[in-house]
Write an enzyme that holds these catalytic residues in place. Sequence first.
Site, short mmCIF file in Angstrom:
data_model
loop_
_atom_site.label_atom_id
_atom_site.label_comp_id
_atom_site.label_asym_id
_atom_site.label_seq_id
_atom_site.Cartn_x
_atom_site.Cartn_y
_atom_site.Cartn_z
N ASN A 13 -99.50 -25.03 -24.42
CA ASN A 13 -100.33 -23.82 -24.42
C ASN A 13 -100.38 -23.25 -23.00
O ASN A 13 -100.19 -22.06 -22.78
CB ASN A 13 -101.76 -24.14 -24.87
N ASP A 14 -100.62 -24.14 -22.05
CA ASP A 14 -100.66 -23.69 -20.66
C ASP A 14 -99.27 -23.60 -20.05
O ASP A 14 -98.97 -22.65 -19.33
CB ASP A 14 -101.53 -24.65 -19.83
N CYS A 37 -98.92 -32.17 -26.80
CA CYS A 37 -100.21 -32.02 -27.46
C CYS A 37 -100.62 -30.55 -27.52
O CYS A 37 -101.71 -30.23 -27.95
CB CYS A 37 -101.28 -32.88 -26.81
N HIS A 66 -110.14 -20.83 -28.79
CA HIS A 66 -111.20 -21.66 -29.36
C HIS A 66 -111.30 -21.44 -30.87
O HIS A 66 -111.33 -22.39 -31.65
CB HIS A 66 -112.53 -21.30 -28.69
N ARG A 99 -108.85 -36.65 -22.85
CA ARG A 99 -108.59 -35.89 -21.62
C ARG A 99 -109.89 -35.61 -20.89
O ARG A 99 -110.90 -35.29 -21.52
CB ARG A 99 -107.91 -34.57 -22.01
C1 PEP Z 1 -102.28 -27.16 -23.60
O1 PEP Z 1 -102.42 -26.52 -22.58
O2 PEP Z 1 -101.24 -27.14 -24.31
C2 PEP Z 1 -103.36 -28.03 -24.08
C3 PEP Z 1 -103.18 -28.84 -25.09
O3 PEP Z 1 -104.57 -27.92 -23.45
P1 PEP Z 1 -105.64 -26.79 -23.75
O4 PEP Z 1 -105.19 -26.02 -24.95
O5 PEP Z 1 -106.94 -27.45 -23.94
O6 PEP Z 1 -105.58 -25.98 -22.49
MG MG Z 2 -104.10 -26.92 -21.33
#
Ligand code: PEP
Ligand code: MG
Length: 761
Positions: free
Chosen positions: A665-666, A713, A404, A545
């Site tokens: 990211n995930d 993204c 965050h 999203r």
């Molecule tokens: C991701 O997982 O790359 C993503 C963009 O979603 P978040 O960072 O909100 O989990």
């Molecule tokens: Mg994510």
Amino acid sequence: MAVVWLDDVRADDLDLVGGKGASLGELTGAGLPVPPGFVVTASTYRAFIEDAGIDDELFAAVEVDHEDSAALQAAHEAAHDLIMETPMPDDVREEILDAYRSVGEGDAFVAVRSSATAEDLPDASFAGQQETFLNVTEEDLLDRVKECWASLFSERAIYYRNRKGFPHDKVDIAVVVQQMVDAEKSGVMFTRHPSTGKKEIIIEAAWGLGEAVVSGTVSPDNYVVSRESGEVETATIADKKTMCVRDEESGETVMRDVPNGRRHERVLTDDEVSRLLELGELVEDHYEKPQDVEWAVYDGEVYMLQSRPITTIAEGDDGEETESEGDSGGSSRATATGDDVLIRGLGASPGIASGRARIVTKLDHLDQVAEGDIIVTEMTMPDMVPAMKRAAGIVTDEGGMTSHAAIVSRELGVPAVVGTGDGTKTLEDGEVVTIDGDKGTVREGEEPEEKQRQPVEEARPKTPVKPMTATEVKVNVSIPEAAERAAATGADGVGLLRIEHMVLTLGKTPERFIEQNGERAYVDEIVSGVREAAEEFYPRPVRVRTLDAPTDEFRQLEGGENEPREHNPMLGYRGIRRGLDNPSVFRLELQAFRRLFDMGYDNLEVMFPLVNDAEDVLRAKEHMREAGIDPEKREWGVMIETPAAALCIEELADAGIDFASFGTNDLTQYTLAVDRNNEHVADIYDELHPAVLKLIGDTIETCREVDVKTSICGQAGSKPKMVQFLVDKGVSSISANIDAVRDVQHEVKRVEQRLLLDSVR
Ligand code: PEP
Ligand code: MG
């Protein structure tokens, strides 16, 4: 002497002629072709206010509470009127007019530009705060000069100096008066590749005046010229539909259609390219730094209008990606390094800032965060955003590049260092520190003002031209307030608008909020947040999203006690699985989309997070239908965030998605089993790991076969190496952080040009 000629000005005449004047004088003195002109000096302005006796009144008028916008406006008006209504002394008038008459034939069109000066504060002239007037003639010249003087007291300028605590009477203003070049062709030139630092000259050129190229409204020709051989390595001839010209009658700058025969014509001749190359070499040698030059061709001559260092290239950059130098996790005070680095972490949001450290352990400590402080906290939370806006920088104990703190700081343009391990224990409340959001360091003491980098400046496009690319380059937005800055990057749309922030700032879990305020109020909240971005970008597409917040984030909110207690929230009740399991809140989000579509926001696209397989997608699609959204008519798709989703891409495509967007990211944390927010394993969190790249590459390949668009993204979309990989594989779009958009555009363009070249060789 009220005026000095550019020929007689050098770089160290800053106090006399301000930054712009000094730089143009320096170029002139170096023998470079600069349109002729003169500067009404800063002392002329100072003598004007002092001799007329308006100085005290002027400075008193602008001593106001800068947060009070009515007072600010009144201050500006008072100062402006005072300057405009005070007559200019006769001798000054005569001197300026005499000088003007010697420019050109005596009836030249000139550009009149402010050039502010300030001891100890180069940033006092803060780009764009002061006026510039184009196409001025004798009739208006003196008024325009006074307008420039008065623009030293624009609302933004007063606000800025008051906020910085910088005395108004320490800033003066010079005015550059320079012959307008009625360019037949113009553009920009980088003396090195702006992203990689490679030794080649990049030229962008279009018909007419330079404004069209600089503002990105026309796609210019692009020439890559080898500095070794002088050969044009590639010349990409664009379809140049419009051009900027001076209207013969009004003298105003207007846009015109390019005559058909010239649209596809190459703009620069070989001779002009050679001349630009020669000038590029000269100007780089002169400044001993790669330069970004604005140029124009008039009557067969190439002129230089401006030159500044390319800020995207680090000194000694050999084209390799620069990553944070900081290792993550634990630290000890200024011992291990032997320098004044107190603590290290990950450089999560670029920029350098000094301020007082404010250790924030509880929310009620937030009041103590004053303008310009450095927030030091375990981890930021949505309620901290107002304080984060006031802060000069952010330091956290926990978190990685996708936490965050990292995401919000980047969007706010506040430098941040995350994952320091024990910043809250190591740093002392109230001590003055300097954080470097590129290197990931926190140092003792204060950095001189000129070395600190303005967060706002960090967000500005680093190079003036928007490169045109076939792969779309979009931007990520997580807080609606950042939408305006995001749109200003020139991105092709929003690749990810997260709604978590809108929901978490309600201070209550969605269930509690709905219980207390009703379903309609919840829908309204989402509608108003999403609308801000949809409106800002319209008609560019905005991919929104549905909610994806792990339960530990909800737990901190009112009503959070009802959240399930999870051993590992990252693998738990979040994203689409929660929406499908308990659709009461999910349905309302879809209703918000429906309302927005009904309001005419047909640029919105719906994206579902954390899907695993076709069943998830088919069930989500059914919910869309129930909410009155026709999946056949609207653009919708999914995030690819789990290996399962990547491996099931064919089935997802069969379920009807229009696009698949890599949430790296995930996807990285689930592929490598590395918690993305755990600073102890941050060094093995690698979005470029071959396993992650294989999942992405294979998914793109399948999507291309079945005509599903692909995008990224996740944070990795801002990294040059990932950009190279994706463009090579044929991704449809890339969504980057606000601060990275311009560099990603350049990187995409470079790879596309290489691919084009490879295909013809
Ligand atoms: C991701 O997982 O790359 C993503 C963009 O979603 P978040 O960072 O909100 O989990
Ligand atoms: Mg994510």
